[in-house]
Design an enzyme around this catalytic site. Structure first.
Site, PDB file in Angstrom:
ATOM      1  CG  ASN A  32      -2.179  11.797   3.024  1.00  0.00           C
ATOM      2  OD1 ASN A  32      -1.673  12.744   2.469  1.00  0.00           O
ATOM      3  ND2 ASN A  32      -2.421  10.784   2.695  1.00  0.00           N
ATOM      4  N   GLY A  81       0.619  -1.184   0.114  1.00  0.00           N
ATOM      5  CA  GLY A  81      -0.049  -0.103   0.004  1.00  0.00           C
ATOM      6  C   GLY A  81       0.798   1.293   0.093  1.00  0.00           C
ATOM      7  CE1 TYR A  82      -0.970   4.249  -3.742  1.00  0.00           C
ATOM      8  CE2 TYR A  82      -2.812   5.203  -2.660  1.00  0.00           C
ATOM      9  CZ  TYR A  82      -2.275   4.854  -3.907  1.00  0.00           C
ATOM     10  OH  TYR A  82      -3.168   5.027  -5.050  1.00  0.00           O
ATOM     11  CB  CYS A 135      -2.978  11.751   8.097  1.00  0.00           C
ATOM     12  SG  CYS A 135      -4.696  11.349   7.334  1.00  0.00           S
TER      13      CYS A 135
END
Length: 341
Positions: free
Chosen positions: A308, A11-12, A147
Protein backbone atom coordinates in the site's frame (compact mmCIF):
# COMPACT_ATOMS: atom_id res chain seq x y z
CA UNK A 1 19.44 16.30 -12.23
CA UNK A 2 16.06 17.66 -11.13
CA UNK A 3 15.12 19.15 -7.77
CA UNK A 4 12.38 17.41 -5.77
CA UNK A 5 10.45 18.54 -2.71
CA UNK A 6 8.07 16.63 -0.46
CA UNK A 7 5.24 18.45 1.30
CA UNK A 8 4.55 16.37 4.38
CA UNK A 9 7.70 14.28 4.59
CA UNK A 10 7.30 12.87 8.10
CA UNK A 11 4.53 10.33 7.39
CA UNK A 12 4.83 6.82 6.00
CA UNK A 13 4.28 7.90 2.39
CA UNK A 14 6.80 10.70 2.83
CA UNK A 15 9.32 8.17 4.13
CA UNK A 16 8.82 5.91 1.12
CA UNK A 17 9.21 8.84 -1.27
CA UNK A 18 12.45 9.78 0.46
CA UNK A 19 13.71 6.18 0.36
CA UNK A 20 13.17 5.93 -3.39
CA UNK A 21 14.15 9.46 -4.40
CA UNK A 22 17.38 9.46 -2.38
CA UNK A 23 18.50 6.52 -4.53
CA UNK A 24 17.23 7.97 -7.80
CA UNK A 25 20.11 8.84 -10.17
CA UNK A 26 18.25 11.75 -11.76
CA UNK A 27 16.80 13.39 -8.62
CA UNK A 28 18.12 15.61 -5.84
CA UNK A 29 15.78 15.87 -2.85
CA UNK A 30 16.14 19.50 -1.76
CA UNK A 31 13.45 19.68 0.94
CA UNK A 32 10.91 17.75 2.98
CA UNK A 33 8.44 19.80 4.96
CA UNK A 34 6.92 19.25 8.38
CA UNK A 35 5.25 21.93 10.47
CA UNK A 36 5.61 19.93 13.69
CA UNK A 37 9.18 18.70 13.15
CA UNK A 38 10.74 21.70 11.41
CA UNK A 39 14.47 21.80 12.11
CA UNK A 40 14.74 18.12 13.09
CA UNK A 41 16.60 15.55 11.04
CA UNK A 42 14.66 13.47 8.55
CA UNK A 43 16.31 10.25 9.71
CA UNK A 44 14.88 10.83 13.19
CA UNK A 45 11.43 9.80 11.92
CA UNK A 46 12.71 7.53 9.14
CA UNK A 47 15.55 5.61 10.79
CA UNK A 48 16.01 3.35 7.77
CA UNK A 49 17.50 6.41 6.02
CA UNK A 50 20.39 6.83 8.48
CA UNK A 51 23.61 7.47 6.61
CA UNK A 52 21.76 8.26 3.38
CA UNK A 53 20.84 11.89 3.98
CA UNK A 54 21.63 14.89 6.17
CA UNK A 55 18.30 16.57 5.39
CA UNK A 56 16.31 18.24 8.13
CA UNK A 57 12.62 19.10 7.86
CA UNK A 58 11.71 22.65 6.92
CA UNK A 59 8.51 24.54 7.57
CA UNK A 60 6.20 24.66 4.53
CA UNK A 61 6.81 28.37 4.04
CA UNK A 62 10.53 27.61 3.64
CA UNK A 63 10.01 25.21 0.75
CA UNK A 64 12.35 26.22 -2.12
CA UNK A 65 11.62 26.18 -5.84
CA UNK A 66 11.45 22.62 -7.18
CA UNK A 67 11.11 20.87 -10.51
CA UNK A 68 8.79 18.24 -9.00
CA UNK A 69 6.73 18.51 -5.85
CA UNK A 70 4.94 15.73 -3.97
CA UNK A 71 1.94 16.38 -1.70
CA UNK A 72 1.47 13.47 0.72
CA UNK A 73 -1.69 14.62 2.54
CA UNK A 74 -4.78 16.70 1.92
CA UNK A 75 -4.06 20.39 1.52
CA UNK A 76 -7.42 21.75 0.34
CA UNK A 77 -8.54 23.14 3.69
CA UNK A 78 -6.18 26.03 2.95
CA UNK A 79 -6.60 26.60 -0.82
CA UNK A 80 -4.44 29.73 -0.81
CA UNK A 81 -1.68 27.94 1.08
CA UNK A 82 -1.84 24.98 -1.27
CA UNK A 83 -1.71 27.25 -4.30
CA UNK A 84 1.36 28.98 -2.88
CA UNK A 85 3.13 25.69 -2.28
CA UNK A 86 2.10 24.20 -5.64
CA UNK A 87 3.48 27.27 -7.41
CA UNK A 88 6.95 26.29 -6.17
CA UNK A 89 6.86 23.08 -8.21
CA UNK A 90 6.76 22.85 -11.99
CA UNK A 91 5.14 19.41 -11.85
CA UNK A 92 2.96 18.38 -8.89
CA UNK A 93 2.18 14.83 -7.75
CA UNK A 94 -0.70 14.70 -5.27
CA UNK A 95 -0.86 11.47 -3.24
CA UNK A 96 -3.86 12.57 -1.16
CA UNK A 97 -7.52 11.93 -1.98
CA UNK A 98 -8.05 15.57 -2.96
CA UNK A 99 -8.10 15.19 -6.75
CA UNK A 100 -8.95 11.54 -7.36
CA UNK A 101 -12.63 11.98 -8.23
CA UNK A 102 -13.44 14.01 -11.33
CA UNK A 103 -17.08 14.68 -10.39
CA UNK A 104 -17.55 17.17 -7.51
CA UNK A 105 -20.88 15.51 -6.71
CA UNK A 106 -19.11 12.18 -6.15
CA UNK A 107 -16.60 13.92 -3.91
CA UNK A 108 -19.45 15.43 -1.88
CA UNK A 109 -21.15 12.05 -1.57
CA UNK A 110 -18.06 10.15 -0.41
CA UNK A 111 -16.25 12.85 1.56
CA UNK A 112 -19.25 14.62 3.08
CA UNK A 113 -18.45 18.15 1.92
CA UNK A 114 -18.20 20.34 -1.16
CA UNK A 115 -14.91 20.15 -3.00
CA UNK A 116 -12.88 23.24 -2.00
CA UNK A 117 -11.16 23.62 -5.39
CA UNK A 118 -13.22 21.97 -8.14
CA UNK A 119 -11.32 23.91 -10.81
CA UNK A 120 -8.33 21.58 -10.20
CA UNK A 121 -10.21 18.37 -10.94
CA UNK A 122 -10.29 18.69 -14.73
CA UNK A 123 -6.52 19.26 -14.95
CA UNK A 124 -5.43 16.33 -12.77
CA UNK A 125 -4.22 13.20 -14.59
CA UNK A 126 -4.54 9.89 -12.77
CA UNK A 127 -1.18 8.56 -11.61
CA UNK A 128 -1.81 4.96 -12.59
CA UNK A 129 0.68 4.42 -15.43
CA UNK A 130 -0.88 1.22 -16.75
CA UNK A 131 -4.02 3.14 -17.73
CA UNK A 132 -2.77 6.68 -18.30
CA UNK A 133 0.82 6.45 -19.51
CA UNK A 134 0.37 8.69 -22.57
CA UNK A 135 -1.38 11.44 -20.59
CA UNK A 136 1.31 11.30 -17.92
CA UNK A 137 4.00 12.19 -20.46
CA UNK A 138 2.80 15.80 -20.54
CA UNK A 139 0.95 16.15 -17.21
CA UNK A 140 1.83 18.95 -14.81
CA UNK A 141 -0.69 17.84 -12.15
CA UNK A 142 -0.94 14.16 -11.26
CA UNK A 143 -3.32 12.57 -8.74
CA UNK A 144 -2.14 9.20 -7.43
CA UNK A 145 -5.04 6.79 -6.72
CA UNK A 146 -5.72 5.10 -3.40
CA UNK A 147 -4.00 1.84 -2.50
CA UNK A 148 -7.04 -0.47 -2.51
CA UNK A 149 -8.38 1.36 -5.55
CA UNK A 150 -5.13 0.76 -7.46
CA UNK A 151 -5.17 -2.98 -6.71
CA UNK A 152 -8.84 -3.25 -7.68
CA UNK A 153 -8.53 -1.22 -10.87
CA UNK A 154 -5.52 -3.18 -12.09
CA UNK A 155 -7.27 -6.46 -11.30
CA UNK A 156 -10.56 -5.49 -12.96
CA UNK A 157 -9.74 -3.22 -15.88
CA UNK A 158 -8.67 -5.90 -18.41
CA UNK A 159 -11.97 -7.71 -17.85
CA UNK A 160 -14.04 -4.54 -18.06
CA UNK A 161 -12.22 -3.30 -21.17
CA UNK A 162 -12.86 -6.61 -22.93
CA UNK A 163 -16.51 -6.64 -21.75
CA UNK A 164 -16.07 -10.04 -20.14
CA UNK A 165 -17.99 -9.33 -16.91
CA UNK A 166 -21.33 -7.97 -15.74
CA UNK A 167 -21.30 -4.41 -14.42
CA UNK A 168 -21.88 -5.10 -10.70
CA UNK A 169 -18.77 -6.18 -8.78
CA UNK A 170 -18.20 -6.54 -5.03
CA UNK A 171 -14.78 -5.65 -3.66
CA UNK A 172 -13.51 -7.04 -0.35
CA UNK A 173 -10.43 -4.98 0.50
CA UNK A 174 -7.93 -5.91 3.23
CA UNK A 175 -5.20 -3.49 4.37
CA UNK A 176 -2.42 -3.36 6.96
CA UNK A 177 -2.17 -0.76 9.70
CA UNK A 178 0.17 1.56 7.77
CA UNK A 179 -2.79 2.32 5.52
CA UNK A 180 -4.12 4.51 8.33
CA UNK A 181 -1.01 6.70 8.27
CA UNK A 182 1.61 7.58 10.87
CA UNK A 183 -0.74 9.88 12.80
CA UNK A 184 -3.58 7.37 13.29
CA UNK A 185 -5.08 7.44 16.77
CA UNK A 186 -6.20 4.95 19.39
CA UNK A 187 -7.62 2.41 16.96
CA UNK A 188 -4.11 1.83 15.57
CA UNK A 189 -2.39 1.16 18.91
CA UNK A 190 -0.78 -2.28 18.91
CA UNK A 191 -3.06 -3.41 21.74
CA UNK A 192 -6.12 -2.46 19.68
CA UNK A 193 -4.90 -3.52 16.23
CA UNK A 194 -3.03 -6.76 16.97
CA UNK A 195 -4.82 -9.98 15.94
CA UNK A 196 -7.82 -8.14 14.51
CA UNK A 197 -9.86 -8.60 11.37
CA UNK A 198 -11.68 -5.29 11.75
CA UNK A 199 -14.34 -4.27 9.25
CA UNK A 200 -13.95 -0.49 9.34
CA UNK A 201 -15.98 0.33 6.21
CA UNK A 202 -18.80 -2.20 5.78
CA UNK A 203 -20.52 -0.31 2.95
CA UNK A 204 -19.68 2.51 0.59
CA UNK A 205 -15.91 2.82 1.08
CA UNK A 206 -14.73 5.92 -0.81
CA UNK A 207 -12.33 3.89 -2.98
CA UNK A 208 -15.32 2.29 -4.70
CA UNK A 209 -15.96 5.58 -6.48
CA UNK A 210 -12.40 5.54 -7.86
CA UNK A 211 -12.83 1.95 -9.03
CA UNK A 212 -16.10 2.74 -10.78
CA UNK A 213 -14.67 5.90 -12.36
CA UNK A 214 -11.65 4.06 -13.77
CA UNK A 215 -13.34 0.85 -14.96
CA UNK A 216 -16.92 1.89 -15.79
CA UNK A 217 -18.17 -0.86 -13.46
CA UNK A 218 -20.68 -0.57 -10.62
CA UNK A 219 -18.29 -1.31 -7.75
CA UNK A 220 -19.46 -1.92 -4.18
CA UNK A 221 -16.74 -2.12 -1.54
CA UNK A 222 -16.06 -3.31 2.00
CA UNK A 223 -12.73 -2.60 3.74
CA UNK A 224 -11.14 -4.61 6.56
CA UNK A 225 -8.06 -3.87 8.65
CA UNK A 226 -5.88 -6.95 9.12
CA UNK A 227 -3.04 -7.89 11.46
CA UNK A 228 -0.21 -6.70 9.23
CA UNK A 229 1.78 -3.47 8.92
CA UNK A 230 2.01 -3.27 5.14
CA UNK A 231 0.07 -4.78 2.31
CA UNK A 232 -3.22 -4.69 0.43
CA UNK A 233 -5.20 -7.58 -0.93
CA UNK A 234 -8.51 -7.17 -2.74
CA UNK A 235 -10.82 -10.09 -3.46
CA UNK A 236 -13.46 -9.15 -6.01
CA UNK A 237 -16.56 -11.17 -6.86
CA UNK A 238 -17.82 -10.73 -10.41
CA UNK A 239 -20.09 -12.53 -12.86
CA UNK A 240 -18.77 -13.36 -16.31
CA UNK A 241 -20.82 -12.68 -19.41
CA UNK A 242 -22.53 -15.76 -20.92
CA UNK A 243 -20.12 -17.85 -22.96
CA UNK A 244 -16.93 -16.44 -21.45
CA UNK A 245 -14.20 -19.04 -21.05
CA UNK A 246 -11.23 -19.24 -18.71
CA UNK A 247 -8.99 -18.95 -21.75
CA UNK A 248 -10.64 -15.66 -22.70
CA UNK A 249 -10.09 -14.29 -19.20
CA UNK A 250 -6.44 -15.29 -19.19
CA UNK A 251 -5.98 -13.83 -22.68
CA UNK A 252 -7.42 -10.49 -21.54
CA UNK A 253 -4.89 -10.27 -18.73
CA UNK A 254 -2.06 -11.34 -21.00
CA UNK A 255 -2.96 -8.70 -23.58
CA UNK A 256 -3.21 -5.97 -20.96
CA UNK A 257 -0.07 -6.69 -18.96
CA UNK A 258 2.41 -8.61 -21.12
CA UNK A 259 4.58 -5.50 -21.50
CA UNK A 260 3.89 -3.85 -18.17
CA UNK A 261 7.00 -3.73 -15.96
CA UNK A 262 5.14 -3.76 -12.63
CA UNK A 263 2.03 -5.91 -13.09
CA UNK A 264 2.25 -9.70 -12.99
CA UNK A 265 -0.53 -12.21 -13.62
CA UNK A 266 -0.48 -14.87 -10.88
CA UNK A 267 -3.11 -17.59 -11.35
CA UNK A 268 -1.48 -20.99 -10.97
CA UNK A 269 -2.88 -24.46 -10.36
CA UNK A 270 -0.62 -25.39 -7.43
CA UNK A 271 1.93 -24.04 -4.96
CA UNK A 272 1.84 -21.99 -1.77
CA UNK A 273 1.67 -18.72 -3.70
CA UNK A 274 -0.62 -19.60 -6.58
CA UNK A 275 -2.63 -16.38 -6.13
CA UNK A 276 -1.51 -12.80 -5.40
CA UNK A 277 -0.06 -12.51 -1.90
CA UNK A 278 0.94 -9.10 -0.47
CA UNK A 279 3.61 -10.61 1.79
CA UNK A 280 5.79 -11.22 -1.28
CA UNK A 281 5.44 -7.63 -2.47
CA UNK A 282 6.49 -5.67 0.60
CA UNK A 283 8.78 -2.80 -0.40
CA UNK A 284 8.29 -3.46 -4.11
CA UNK A 285 6.42 -1.56 -6.80
CA UNK A 286 4.70 -4.67 -8.15
CA UNK A 287 0.98 -5.34 -8.30
CA UNK A 288 0.09 -9.01 -8.73
CA UNK A 289 -3.32 -9.90 -10.16
CA UNK A 290 -5.01 -13.27 -10.54
CA UNK A 291 -8.34 -15.04 -10.77
CA UNK A 292 -10.33 -18.22 -10.18
CA UNK A 293 -13.29 -19.09 -12.43
CA UNK A 294 -16.20 -21.49 -12.42
CA UNK A 295 -17.51 -21.54 -16.00
CA UNK A 296 -20.66 -23.48 -15.07
CA UNK A 297 -21.91 -20.81 -12.68
CA UNK A 298 -20.05 -17.90 -14.38
CA UNK A 299 -18.71 -17.01 -10.93
CA UNK A 300 -15.39 -15.18 -11.18
CA UNK A 301 -13.12 -14.32 -8.28
CA UNK A 302 -10.50 -11.67 -9.05
CA UNK A 303 -7.57 -11.00 -6.72
CA UNK A 304 -5.11 -8.11 -6.56
CA UNK A 305 -2.20 -7.49 -4.16
CA UNK A 306 0.38 -4.76 -3.63
CA UNK A 307 2.31 -2.84 -0.99
CA UNK A 308 0.00 0.00 0.00
CA UNK A 309 2.91 2.41 0.56
CA UNK A 310 4.71 1.65 -2.72
CA UNK A 311 2.62 0.60 -5.74
CA UNK A 312 -0.36 1.83 -3.72
CA UNK A 313 1.26 5.22 -3.13
CA UNK A 314 4.84 6.48 -3.37
CA UNK A 315 5.97 3.96 -5.99
CA UNK A 316 3.13 4.89 -8.33
CA UNK A 317 4.11 8.54 -7.92
CA UNK A 318 7.78 7.86 -8.71
CA UNK A 319 6.83 5.67 -11.69
CA UNK A 320 4.59 8.48 -12.95
CA UNK A 321 7.40 10.99 -12.46
CA UNK A 322 9.79 8.80 -14.45
CA UNK A 323 7.31 8.72 -17.33
CA UNK A 324 6.72 12.47 -17.13
CA UNK A 325 10.45 13.19 -17.27
CA UNK A 326 11.12 10.77 -20.12
CA UNK A 327 13.21 8.32 -18.09
CA UNK A 328 12.97 4.56 -17.90
CA UNK A 329 9.91 4.17 -15.69
CA UNK A 330 11.61 1.43 -13.66
CA UNK A 331 14.30 3.80 -12.39
CA UNK A 332 14.73 3.56 -8.59
CA UNK A 333 11.92 0.99 -8.44
CA UNK A 334 13.80 -2.25 -9.03
CA UNK A 335 13.51 -3.78 -5.53
CA UNK A 336 11.70 -7.13 -5.99
CA UNK A 337 10.52 -7.75 -2.43
CA UNK A 338 11.83 -10.38 0.00
CA UNK A 339 11.22 -14.08 0.53
CA UNK A 340 11.03 -15.47 3.11
CA UNK A 341 9.99 -12.66 5.41
Amino acid sequence: MIRAGIVGGAGYIGGELLRMLLGHPEVEVVAATSTRLSGRRVDGTHPNLRGLTDLSYVAPEQLPECDVLFFTASSLDDPAGRAGLAARGKVVFDLSADLRLKDPALYRRHYGREHPAPELLADAVSGLPELHREHLRTADLVSVPGCMASASILALNPLAAADLIESRVTVDGRVGSSGSGASAGEMNLHSERSNVLRVFAPLGHRHQAEISQATGLDARMTATGVDAVRGVQVVVRATARPGVTEAAIRAAYRAAYAREPFVRVIAQKRGNYRFPEPKLLLGSNYCDVGFAYDAASRELLVIGALDNLVKGGAGNAVQSMNIRMGWDERTALGFPGLHPI
